[in-house]
Design a protein around this motif. Structure first.
Motif: not given
Length: 631
Positions: A351-377
């Motif tokens: 697997t090319a590094p560029a593909i891994i980076v795309v997967f990391l971006i997807v996870f990073g987007l999810g992490f950033g959105f889920s971190a709204q739980s700090v606000v909602s807490a």
């Protein structure tokens, strides 16, 4: 307070939080250097990372409570002094255990700093800016955790390991000055000054035992009495703590906070966020370095994609939450994390590094959105309780990370053990299939049973160290080998036929020499017999010619013998070539099996993380509700 002062004040808080979280991961990349510098085992040097995470996780809630009682600014300054001072001490540590102790106290400083950034930020900007303060804090926290390895790699590249700790000092000083001169003191006005010493002791022991068991389960093993003993201690003291807090007049932790459904749900979501972050950071880092053989810095720079994405996605999540509410953002975030973790399971060796980076971006987007739980807490709880609430939420993330390390590293270790066993079994089967000398097979099997990975140099030595067998009949090399053997046999027969000729010529030459001697003697006794003299000369010449002919026959015999020997060497070379090709074929299949088994071992770990996140995803629906936040 002017905008400039507010900006400087919040900058001081951001620097403090970034340092506190950064040091939980920045040291990981330096552990091999520390192991070499202090000449200790890998298990011993791991305590440098463990001691910091241990104290950081254990004292978050306690420090948040004390800050609420006696002043957040006051405690922030104390935390910065402790953190900066023990960072400096760590930089000058002369032994591994001194460094472990210094890191433990540095972690206490980090535990003091981290949870009070949110209430201090709200005090600066007001509760209407809660989403901004919380989102920045969460983004900085996540970015710091993910940025630790690459920053550590850069520092190791341009300086020594001591600068990983020493670089904290100037930033601690800057934060100390900004907090001192730009921030006013704040308290939880509803909190008693009475310190719940008994509750603090029970809670500290419970958390210490729990976090210790989680962090060291990989080293000691889940069957270890140390791990089970600590888990039992944690359970007993946690139950005792809850009983004490329920009937305490001045409890350390206000359990009524958990009656607020949005707070409890948000805490669980942030706990899962911490758990899931282990997969694209720690687990993926092992894959990139140990399987794809990337350098530590190369691997760290790829993983840094997560932190860069979070910096963008966290404010974006806040914007979306302004139009909807936090539960939709948290739901989307967790769904994206599940998708990203599932995508990691598709990563192969090629697997090319560029593909891994795309997967990391997807996870990073999810992490950033889920971190709204700090606000909602903290959105629907009284503003004066933001400090202790922040401590609970941050502690949940830290404990979630510790649990993630324990479970996912245990899964990885178990999967890799199974994979290595399967690889060795497959290797033995492949070697047995090949057309090889039994002694060569035995040596190769012993090598792969000792290690699933053996070098080309080792294989070459094994092949050369054992006599080969004839290549399989019908193959190209088999036909060449047979022809070479036949040619060698024919040459030997020619050599055998020439040898009697040589012997006869030598005997003829010897007889002619005797005749020559006799004729010469007769010619001397009969002076008038000139013909005898001529005959003797002719006989001598004939003897000389015959001798030369015998010598030539001998040379021909030697040449034929050398040719036969050379042809035997050609046959041996063909057999060795066939053996080498058979070994190459076997190890090509073994390598293919190894790549499949190892990548599958990592893929299963990512899927475990994805499954845990997916199971907890519905909880995000209760992280917010319609209506305004409580005053």
């Amino acid at each position: 307070m002017s905008k400039t002062v507010k900006g400087l004040a919040f900058t001081g808080l951001v620097i403090a939080m970034f340092m506190g979280i950064l040091d939980s991961t920045v040291v990981n990349i330096a552990l091999p250097k520390l192991q070499t510098a202090f000449n200790v085992s890998a298990t011993t040097v791991s305590w440098v990372a463990t001691s910091y995470l241990l104290s950081l996780s254990v004292f978050l809630i306690t420090s948040a409570k004390i800050a609420d009682q006696f002043g957040r600014k006051k405690l922030m300054l104390i935390g910065l002094v402790i953190f900066g001072g023990f960072s400096l001490a760590s930089a000058f540590a002369q032994s591994i255990w001194a460094l472990v102790v210094f890191r433990f106290f540095q972690g206490i400083g980090g535990a003091i700093i981290t949870p009070i950034v949110l209430p201090m930020g709200i005090a600066i900007f007001g509760k209407d800016k809660l989403p901004f303060v919380a989102s920045v804090g969460a983004a900085v926290s996540a970015a710091a955790a993910a940025a630790g390895p690459p920053l550590g790699g850069i520092l190791l590249r341009v300086a020594s390991w001591r600068w990983i700790f020493g670089i904290n000092l100037p930033f601690a000083l800057i934060a100390f000055v900004l907090v001192t001169f730009c921030i006013r003191e704040t308290y939880d006005e509803t909190s008693s000054k009475h310190v719940d010493v008994f509750g603090i002791v029970l809670f500290t022991i419970a958390l210490f035992a729990l976090v210790f068991a989680l962090l060291k389960s990989h080293d000691f093993g889940w069957s270890s009495i140390w791990i089970w003993g600590n888990l039992i201690v944690a359970a007993v003291f946690l139950i005792a703590f809850l009983l004490v807090e329920k009937f305490s007049q001045y409890p350390m932790l206000d359990l009524s906070l958990f009656r607020e459904k949005t707070f409890t749900s948000s805490t669980i979501v942030f706990f899962i966020v911490g758990f899931s972050l282990v997969a694209p950071t720690l687990i993926l880092n092992y894959f990139l370095q140990d399987v794809k053989t990337y350098s530590p810095l190369h691997a760290a720079l790829i993983i840094m994609t997560v932190s860069l994405t979070i910096i963008i996605s966290m404010p974006l999540g806040t914007k979306i939450a302004d139009g909807l509410d936090a539960r939709w953002v948290n739901l989307m975030g967790m769904a994206l994390m599940v998708f990203g973790l599932g995508a990691f399971g598709l990563i192969k060796l090629a697997t090319a590094p560029a593909i891994i980076v795309v997967f990391l971006i997807v996870f990073g987007l999810g992490f950033g959105f889920s971190a709204q739980s700090v606000v909602s807490a903290v959105k629907h709880i009284p503003i004066e309780k933001n400090g202790i609430a922040s401590g609970v939420v941050n502690a949940a993330r830290q404990i979630g990370t510790c649990l993630g390390i324990a479970i996912l590293m245990t899964c990885l270790s178990s999967n890799l053990t199974t994979a290595r066993h399967d690889i060795r079994t497959s290797a033995v089967t492949e070697i047995q299939k090949q057309h090889l000398a039994q002694s060569t097979k035995t040596a190769l099997i012993q090598a792969v049973q000792h290690s699933a990975t053996i070098t080309t140099k080792q294989v070459t030595a094994i092949i050369k160290g054992h006599d080969p067998i004839a290549p399989a009949r019908g193959t190209t090399l088999g036909k060449l080998y047979t022809a070479s053997q036949q040619l060698a046999t024919g040459t030997e027969k020619i050599s055998a036929g020439v040898s009697p000729v040589k012997s006869g010529l030598e005997q003829l030459s010897e007889g002619q020499q005797h005749i020559t001697v006799g004729l010469t003697a007769a010619a001397k006794t009969i002076p008038t017999a000139a013909a005898l003299t001529e005959l003797a000369q002719a006989s001598g010449q004939a003897a000389t010619g015959t001798a030369k002919l015998a010598q030539a026959a001998g040379q021909l015999t030697n040449g034929e013998m050398q040719l036969a020997s050379g042809q035997q060497q050609v046959s041996t070379g063909i057999a060795q070539l066939a053996q080498g090709m058979a070994v190459q074929s076997a190890f090509s299949k073994i390598q293919h099996t190894k790549n499949q088994k190892i990548t599958a071992a990592f893929a299963q770990v990512y899927l475990v993380a994805a499954l845990v996140t997916l199971v907890c995803l519905p909880v995000a629906w209760w992280t917010d509700r319609k209506g305004t936040a409580q005053a």
